[in-house]
Design an enzyme around this catalytic site. Structure first.
Site, short mmCIF file in Angstrom:
data_model
loop_
_atom_site.label_atom_id
_atom_site.label_comp_id
_atom_site.label_asym_id
_atom_site.label_seq_id
_atom_site.Cartn_x
_atom_site.Cartn_y
_atom_site.Cartn_z
N GLU A 105 0.83 -1.21 0.00
CA GLU A 105 0.00 0.00 0.00
C GLU A 105 0.87 1.25 0.00
O GLU A 105 1.99 1.24 0.49
CB GLU A 105 -0.88 0.02 1.26
CG GLU A 105 -2.20 -0.71 1.10
CD GLU A 105 -3.24 0.12 0.34
OE1 GLU A 105 -2.86 1.15 -0.26
OE2 GLU A 105 -4.40 -0.26 0.35
N ASP A 106 0.30 2.33 -0.51
CA ASP A 106 1.00 3.62 -0.46
C ASP A 106 0.85 4.26 0.92
O ASP A 106 1.83 4.67 1.53
CB ASP A 106 0.48 4.57 -1.56
CG ASP A 106 -1.05 4.66 -1.62
OD1 ASP A 106 -1.73 3.98 -0.82
OD2 ASP A 106 -1.56 5.41 -2.47
N ASP A 109 -4.54 5.61 6.12
CA ASP A 109 -5.02 6.81 6.79
C ASP A 109 -6.08 6.35 7.80
O ASP A 109 -5.76 5.94 8.92
CB ASP A 109 -5.57 7.75 5.71
CG ASP A 109 -5.96 9.12 6.22
OD1 ASP A 109 -5.55 9.48 7.32
OD2 ASP A 109 -6.68 9.83 5.51
N PHE A 158 -2.08 16.04 4.70
CA PHE A 158 -2.35 15.48 3.38
C PHE A 158 -1.09 15.61 2.53
O PHE A 158 -0.61 16.72 2.32
CB PHE A 158 -3.53 16.18 2.72
CG PHE A 158 -3.96 15.51 1.46
CD1 PHE A 158 -4.76 14.37 1.50
CD2 PHE A 158 -3.55 15.99 0.22
CE1 PHE A 158 -5.15 13.73 0.32
CE2 PHE A 158 -3.93 15.36 -0.96
CZ PHE A 158 -4.73 14.23 -0.90
N ARG A 171 1.67 12.84 -8.81
CA ARG A 171 2.09 11.45 -8.60
C ARG A 171 3.53 11.23 -9.02
O ARG A 171 4.20 10.33 -8.53
CB ARG A 171 1.21 10.49 -9.41
CG ARG A 171 -0.25 10.44 -8.96
CD ARG A 171 -0.93 9.26 -9.62
NE ARG A 171 -2.38 9.29 -9.55
CZ ARG A 171 -3.10 8.86 -8.51
NH1 ARG A 171 -2.49 8.38 -7.44
NH2 ARG A 171 -4.41 8.91 -8.54
P1 5GP Z 1 -7.98 5.31 4.10
O1 5GP Z 1 -9.08 4.46 3.56
O2 5GP Z 1 -6.94 4.55 4.89
O3 5GP Z 1 -8.50 6.50 4.85
O4 5GP Z 1 -7.27 5.99 2.87
C1 5GP Z 1 -6.54 5.30 1.97
C2 5GP Z 1 -6.47 6.00 0.65
O5 5GP Z 1 -6.79 7.40 0.77
C3 5GP Z 1 -5.06 5.95 0.14
O6 5GP Z 1 -4.82 4.78 -0.63
C4 5GP Z 1 -4.97 7.23 -0.67
O7 5GP Z 1 -5.48 6.99 -1.96
C5 5GP Z 1 -5.87 8.18 0.05
N1 5GP Z 1 -5.11 9.02 1.01
C6 5GP Z 1 -5.13 8.97 2.36
N2 5GP Z 1 -4.32 9.90 2.90
C7 5GP Z 1 -3.76 10.54 1.85
C8 5GP Z 1 -2.80 11.61 1.75
O8 5GP Z 1 -2.28 12.16 2.72
N3 5GP Z 1 -2.48 12.01 0.49
C9 5GP Z 1 -3.02 11.43 -0.64
N4 5GP Z 1 -2.63 11.92 -1.80
N5 5GP Z 1 -3.93 10.43 -0.58
C10 5GP Z 1 -4.27 9.99 0.65
#
Ligand code: 5GP
Length: 189
Positions: A105-106, A109, A158, A171
């Site tokens: 995963e990248d 959050d 963010f 990206r």
């Molecule tokens: P989660 O479901 O854990 O809240 O969020 C996961 C997805 O939200 C990540 O795969 C990404 O696409 C997006 N995301 C969450 N935080 C960030 C951030 O700080 N920057 C960006 N660009 N995308 C985020």
């Protein structure tokens, strides 16, 4: 929205340099290689944000591994907030039954997207399923999942770059940074 053509000019602060990412990715790769030696490793990553990390991490793992790619989009959220409602745009292209799967995963959050993916992948009967993320924002976690490999814990900001976007841009930056506030909201009149 004010956005210049110069991607770098929109960045307020560099959080992780290219060098820091490269060094940490090599460490993670070595750790994964040691843990998965002799096993049937499949790396599964999630487009588009994980693309650079996946490409770099897999080259740091000198094992006979397989890779597969999924693409998901979350809907119902905003450009900077995930909703946890996930739609699969591209599914796995091969079976992972009996494979030792490492989900790459990248960023994690709230954990909602990951929670969905873990349930989905578990339903495909892998021999094992672990999680590797480049970035972890623990402050915002809503679903608690054990994350086995974490590149960096970052504060609740963010971030963009190294795969991560804002409105599909940034990206291709080599580093992870924080956007200038003006990029989100135009200055008050
Ligand atoms: P989660 O479901 O854990 O809240 O969020 C996961 C997805 O939200 C990540 O795969 C990404 O696409 C997006 N995301 C969450 N935080 C960030 C951030 O700080 N920057 C960006 N660009 N995308 C985020």
């Amino acid at each position: 929205m004010i956005r210049s053509d110069d991607l770098h000019a929109d960045i307020g602060e560099i959080l992780l340099t290219e060098e820091a990412i490269r060094t940490r990715t090599a460490e993670l790769g070595a750790q994964v290689a040691a843990d998965y030696a002799g096993r049937a490793l499949t790396l599964v990553s999630v487009l588009k944000g994980s693309l650079p990390f996946m490409a770099d991490l897999m080259r740091e793992i000198p094992l006979p591994l397989r890779i597969d790619l999924m693409e998901v989009s979350s809907y119902g959220g905003t450009a900077t907030e995930s909703s946890g409602l996930v739609r699969i745009i591209k599914d796995l292209s091969a079976s992972i039954a009996g494979e030792d799967v490492l989900l790459v995963e990248d960023i994690i959050d709230t954990g909602l997207t990951l929670n969905y993916l873990v349930r989905y992948l578990r339903g495909k009967s892998p021999a094992s399923l672990r999680i590797c993320t480049l970035l972890d924002k623990p402050a915002r976690r809503l679903v608690d999942l054990p994350v086995d490999y974490v590149g960096f814990e970052i504060p609740d900001q963010f971030v963009v770059g190294y795969g991560l976007d804002y409105g599909e841009r940034y990206r291709n930056l080599r580093f992870v940074g924080v956007l200038r506030p003006e990029v989100y909201a135009p200055p008050a009149e």
